[in-house]
Design a protein around this motif. Structure first.
Motif, short mmCIF file in Angstrom:
data_model
loop_
_atom_site.label_atom_id
_atom_site.label_comp_id
_atom_site.label_asym_id
_atom_site.label_seq_id
_atom_site.Cartn_x
_atom_site.Cartn_y
_atom_site.Cartn_z
N PRO A 114 -2.45 4.50 6.98
CA PRO A 114 -2.88 5.51 6.02
C PRO A 114 -3.33 4.89 4.70
O PRO A 114 -3.02 3.74 4.40
CB PRO A 114 -1.62 6.35 5.81
CG PRO A 114 -0.49 5.49 6.22
CD PRO A 114 -1.01 4.52 7.23
N ALA A 115 -4.08 5.67 3.93
CA ALA A 115 -4.59 5.24 2.63
C ALA A 115 -3.46 5.18 1.61
O ALA A 115 -2.47 5.88 1.72
CB ALA A 115 -5.66 6.22 2.17
N ALA A 116 -3.65 4.33 0.59
CA ALA A 116 -2.73 4.32 -0.54
C ALA A 116 -2.87 5.66 -1.29
O ALA A 116 -3.90 6.32 -1.20
CB ALA A 116 -3.06 3.15 -1.46
N ASP A 117 -1.81 6.00 -2.01
CA ASP A 117 -1.79 7.28 -2.72
C ASP A 117 -2.50 7.13 -4.07
O ASP A 117 -1.94 6.58 -5.02
CB ASP A 117 -0.32 7.71 -2.90
CG ASP A 117 -0.21 9.11 -3.48
OD1 ASP A 117 -1.26 9.76 -3.68
OD2 ASP A 117 0.93 9.54 -3.75
N LEU B 6 0.81 -1.22 0.00
CA LEU B 6 0.00 0.00 0.00
C LEU B 6 0.84 1.27 0.00
O LEU B 6 0.35 2.35 -0.31
CB LEU B 6 -0.93 0.01 1.22
CG LEU B 6 -2.09 -0.99 1.17
CD1 LEU B 6 -2.78 -1.06 2.53
CD2 LEU B 6 -3.09 -0.60 0.09
N LYS B 7 2.12 1.12 0.36
CA LYS B 7 2.98 2.31 0.41
C LYS B 7 3.68 2.58 -0.91
O LYS B 7 4.50 3.50 -1.00
CB LYS B 7 4.04 2.12 1.51
CG LYS B 7 3.45 2.20 2.91
CD LYS B 7 4.56 2.27 3.95
CE LYS B 7 4.00 2.09 5.35
NZ LYS B 7 4.81 1.11 6.11
N GLN B 8 3.37 1.81 -1.93
CA GLN B 8 3.98 2.06 -3.24
C GLN B 8 3.67 3.49 -3.70
O GLN B 8 2.65 4.06 -3.33
CB GLN B 8 3.41 1.09 -4.27
CG GLN B 8 3.91 -0.34 -4.13
CD GLN B 8 3.27 -1.26 -5.16
OE1 GLN B 8 2.22 -0.95 -5.72
NE2 GLN B 8 3.88 -2.40 -5.38
N PRO B 9 4.56 4.02 -4.57
CA PRO B 9 4.28 5.36 -5.11
C PRO B 9 3.00 5.37 -5.96
O PRO B 9 2.55 4.33 -6.44
CB PRO B 9 5.50 5.68 -5.97
CG PRO B 9 6.32 4.45 -6.02
CD PRO B 9 5.85 3.49 -5.00
N HIS C 58 -12.79 -1.93 -0.51
CA HIS C 58 -12.03 -0.98 0.32
C HIS C 58 -10.91 -0.31 -0.48
O HIS C 58 -9.73 -0.53 -0.23
CB HIS C 58 -11.53 -1.58 1.63
CG HIS C 58 -10.88 -2.94 1.54
ND1 HIS C 58 -9.66 -3.14 0.96
CD2 HIS C 58 -11.30 -4.14 1.98
CE1 HIS C 58 -9.35 -4.42 1.05
NE2 HIS C 58 -10.32 -5.06 1.66
N PRO C 59 -11.30 0.60 -1.41
CA PRO C 59 -10.37 1.07 -2.44
C PRO C 59 -9.05 1.67 -1.93
O PRO C 59 -8.02 1.47 -2.56
CB PRO C 59 -11.18 2.12 -3.19
CG PRO C 59 -12.59 1.68 -3.03
CD PRO C 59 -12.68 1.09 -1.65
N THR C 60 -9.06 2.38 -0.83
CA THR C 60 -7.80 3.05 -0.44
C THR C 60 -6.97 2.19 0.51
O THR C 60 -5.81 2.51 0.77
CB THR C 60 -8.06 4.40 0.26
OG1 THR C 60 -8.44 4.16 1.63
CG2 THR C 60 -9.12 5.21 -0.44
#
Ligand code: DGT
Ligand code: CA
Ligand code: CA
Length: 572
Positions: A478-481, A443-446, A468-470
């Motif tokens: 935190p949500a993915a970017d 989830l922390k990918q750019p 759960h899209p984010t």
């Protein structure tokens, strides 16, 4: 993901026991058990289902812990932890959030100095009383002082489920009092925000002392923090603080309007009052000194030329303009929901069988469900490969054929892998009735990589919805970017539905994102993501999030009959 939750519960038991000065072996047993669960590749629910267990034979888990795990899997609660939480003041546990303060040191602060919360700890440090304790010293005292603001910040907001359950119990209890007339929760909890800073409760009574005594005696209350003639502030054992305000009946509507907020909404209401030569406050609506309204919220809104505005919309995000124009949406309600398209069974990390889940859904009035267990990448949750999935679907079809009154779709919650491919091949996905694609890992990918993954999933003709899209977890992940404009446009173009996941830990999409998705014409689904039969209780929180997004029944696909729902699916 139950392993992690049980591990967290065991760690908390260990912390609380250690603060109490319990036997070191007992404390260590819980920590060892927690570590084993954290590293376990199979789900505990599965191991439990195997006759003879397997659980007891694991390193660090004996008969005793195995029995406790069973209780958590079956009931979602660990009674021993609930008991310990009642014994140790919540503020003492808050001190564990300070770097360098473990349970042993916290126990000393609690026992030697009688410190029961972060504020008292700060005062003790500033008075140099902490550095006089054995094992503490000046350096430690300074480090503690520096860690306090962060610890205070971290404990500030509570999940809506925690806030709501407490508020409802207290409102119910106050209602028992004959001298109390109306009682209601106000504030962010009434607006159904996803987290609450504190609880605000209003009651009408001519005997405010009786109401405050009743609240102080409630077993959920840990401590009375302040008490005046009409207002009392208490801290609950869960750590959340609560304001009770007792008002006369003629001010009830005005107080409800004022204390429901939001502040931003109220500022506009006050301005409209001034424009009309009026003054609005928590006591009523006044022309000069003359009281003109305030008994009900309807009266207050009418005085400023508006219809009643549902609390979920009171954020000054356009609701006042809509109200003025008579265009407030008729918000969706829990009873509008006919299906639930995201849930787990014992085939992956759920606690109940296909039949048990279907029976529970039917008992709650649902007309159709999709069983969506995990795909193989989620090995911790015993995710399914193609062969196991086909076997699972065969079992689902059997239950479907045997049951009346509920339809069951053969589904899958398929991971979108870190390299943007799907965890299962198209040949098996194409056999599914229903595919929810999700991000779990990386989830922390750019942003570019996250978007590549989401867009690939959306373009896959077998994918029906993004769950759960984010990927956010409230309070701790935190949500993915995501580039939402691109994401929503793609979902709309390909007829892919987007989920509001109703789990109070997720509530993902959030209110603003769901409103934006609606504006792109994307059908929203509200799913519970249930992992046991109680999971369906979360539906209300998902619906509340949809209401905050301004969604109507028509905006949400699973308010339709199954036939209607399938028509939307076919638009792809
Ligand atoms: P929270 O507790 O942070 O989740 O959010 P709220 O909205 O419950 O805020 P809280 O508990 O501070 O206050 C409850 C309501 O009281 C708030 O929504 C609006 C009203 N209120 C509080 N302070 C003010 C203020 O300074 N001005 C106005 N207009 N209203 C206020
Ligand atoms: Ca509040
Ligand atoms: Ca408050």
């Amino acid at each position: 993901m139950q392993n992690q939750q049980i591990a967290a519960a065991f760690n908390e038991v260990a912390d609380l026991l250690e603060i109490q000065g319990a036997n070191a072996f007992r404390v260590r047993a819980y920590r060892n058990g927690a570590r084993t669960l954290e590293n376990l590749s199979e789900s505990v629910a599965d191991l439990l289902a195997v006759p003879g267990g397997g659980l007891e034979s694991l390193d660090g888990i004996g008969k005793d812990l195995a029995a406790k795990i069973k209780v958590v899997v079956e009931t979602g609660q660990l009674p021993q932890l609930e008991e310990l939480r009642q014994q140790v003041p919540h503020g003492v546990v808050d001190m564990l959030r300070i770097p360098g303060l473990g349970p042993k040191k916290v126990a000393v602060l609690f026992k030697e100095l009688g410190i029961t919360d972060l504020t008292q700890l700060k005062e003790a440090c500033e008075a140099a009383r902490v550095s006089e304790l054995k094992g503490f010293g000046k350096k430690t005292e300074q480090a503690i002082l520096e860690g306090i603001p962060h610890a205070m910040e971290a404990g500030k907001r509570f999940l809506i489920s925690v806030a709501t359950e407490a508020a409802e119990a207290i409102v119910e209890d106050l209602k028992q009092l004959p001298s109390v007339g109306q009682v209601s929760v106000a504030g962010s909890c009434r607006r159904h925000k996803e987290t609450c800073g504190d609880l605000d409760i209003l009651a009408t009574s001519d005997n405010s002392a009786a109401a405050m005594d009743r609240l102080a005696a409630n077993p959920l209350v840990e401590k009375v923090l302040a008490r005046g003639d009409t207002k009392q502030r208490v801290r609950l054992r869960s750590g959340i603080e609560l304001d009770l305000r007792v008002v006369p009946p003629e001010s009830y509507g005005a107080a409800m309007q004022y204390f429901t907020g939001s502040k931003e909404h109220n500022i506009v209401i006050r301005r409209r009052a001034i424009e009309r030569g009026l003054k609005v406050n928590e006591y009523g609506v006044f022309r000069g000194d003359e009281y003109v309204a305030g008994q009900t919220e309807d009266d207050v809104y009418a005085a400023v030329g508006l219809p009643f505005i549902p609390p979920e919309l009171r954020e000054n995000r356009g609701e006042i303009e809509l109200a003025e124009a008579g265009k407030l949406p008729k918000l969706i309600e829990v009873t509008d929901i006919q299906g639930d398209l995201h849930m787990h069974t014992t085939a992956s990390d759920g606690a109940a069988t296909i039949r048990e889940m279907a029976e529970a859904a039917k008992a709650r009035g649902l007309k159709y469900i999709a069983i969506t267990d995990h795909s193989k990448r989620v090995s911790m949750a015993n995710g399914l490969d193609a062969a196991r999935l086909r076997e699972h679907w065969a079992n689902i079809r059997k239950v479907r054929d045997e049951m009346r009154g509920i339809e069951i779709l053969c589904g899958i919650e398929c991971d979108i892998l870190e390299d943007a491919t799907m965890d299962l091949d198209d040949d098996v996905l194409s056999e599914a009735d229903w595919v929810v694609a999700v991000l779990h890992y990386g989830l922390k990918q750019p942003r570019e990589q996250i978007m590549q993954r989401l867009l690939n999933a959306i373009r896959n003709p077998n994918v029906d919805a993004i769950g759960h899209p984010t990927g956010r977890m409230l309070v701790n992940r935190p949500a993915a970017d995501i580039d939402f404009t691109t994401f929503f446009k793609a979902a709309a173009d390909h007829g892919v539905m987007l989920e509001i996941n109703a789990s109070p830990y997720r509530l993902d999409l959030d209110d603003i994102q769901a409103a934006a998705a609606k504006s792109h014409g994307i059908p929203i689904i509200i799913d519970t993501d249930s992992h046991n039969t109680n999971g369906f209780d979360s539906l209300r929180y998902g619906v509340d999030q949809a209401r905050r997004a301004g969604l109507t029944k028509d905006d949400v696909a699973n308010t339709r009959t199954l036939a209607g729902f399938k028509e939307l699916m076919r638009k792809k």
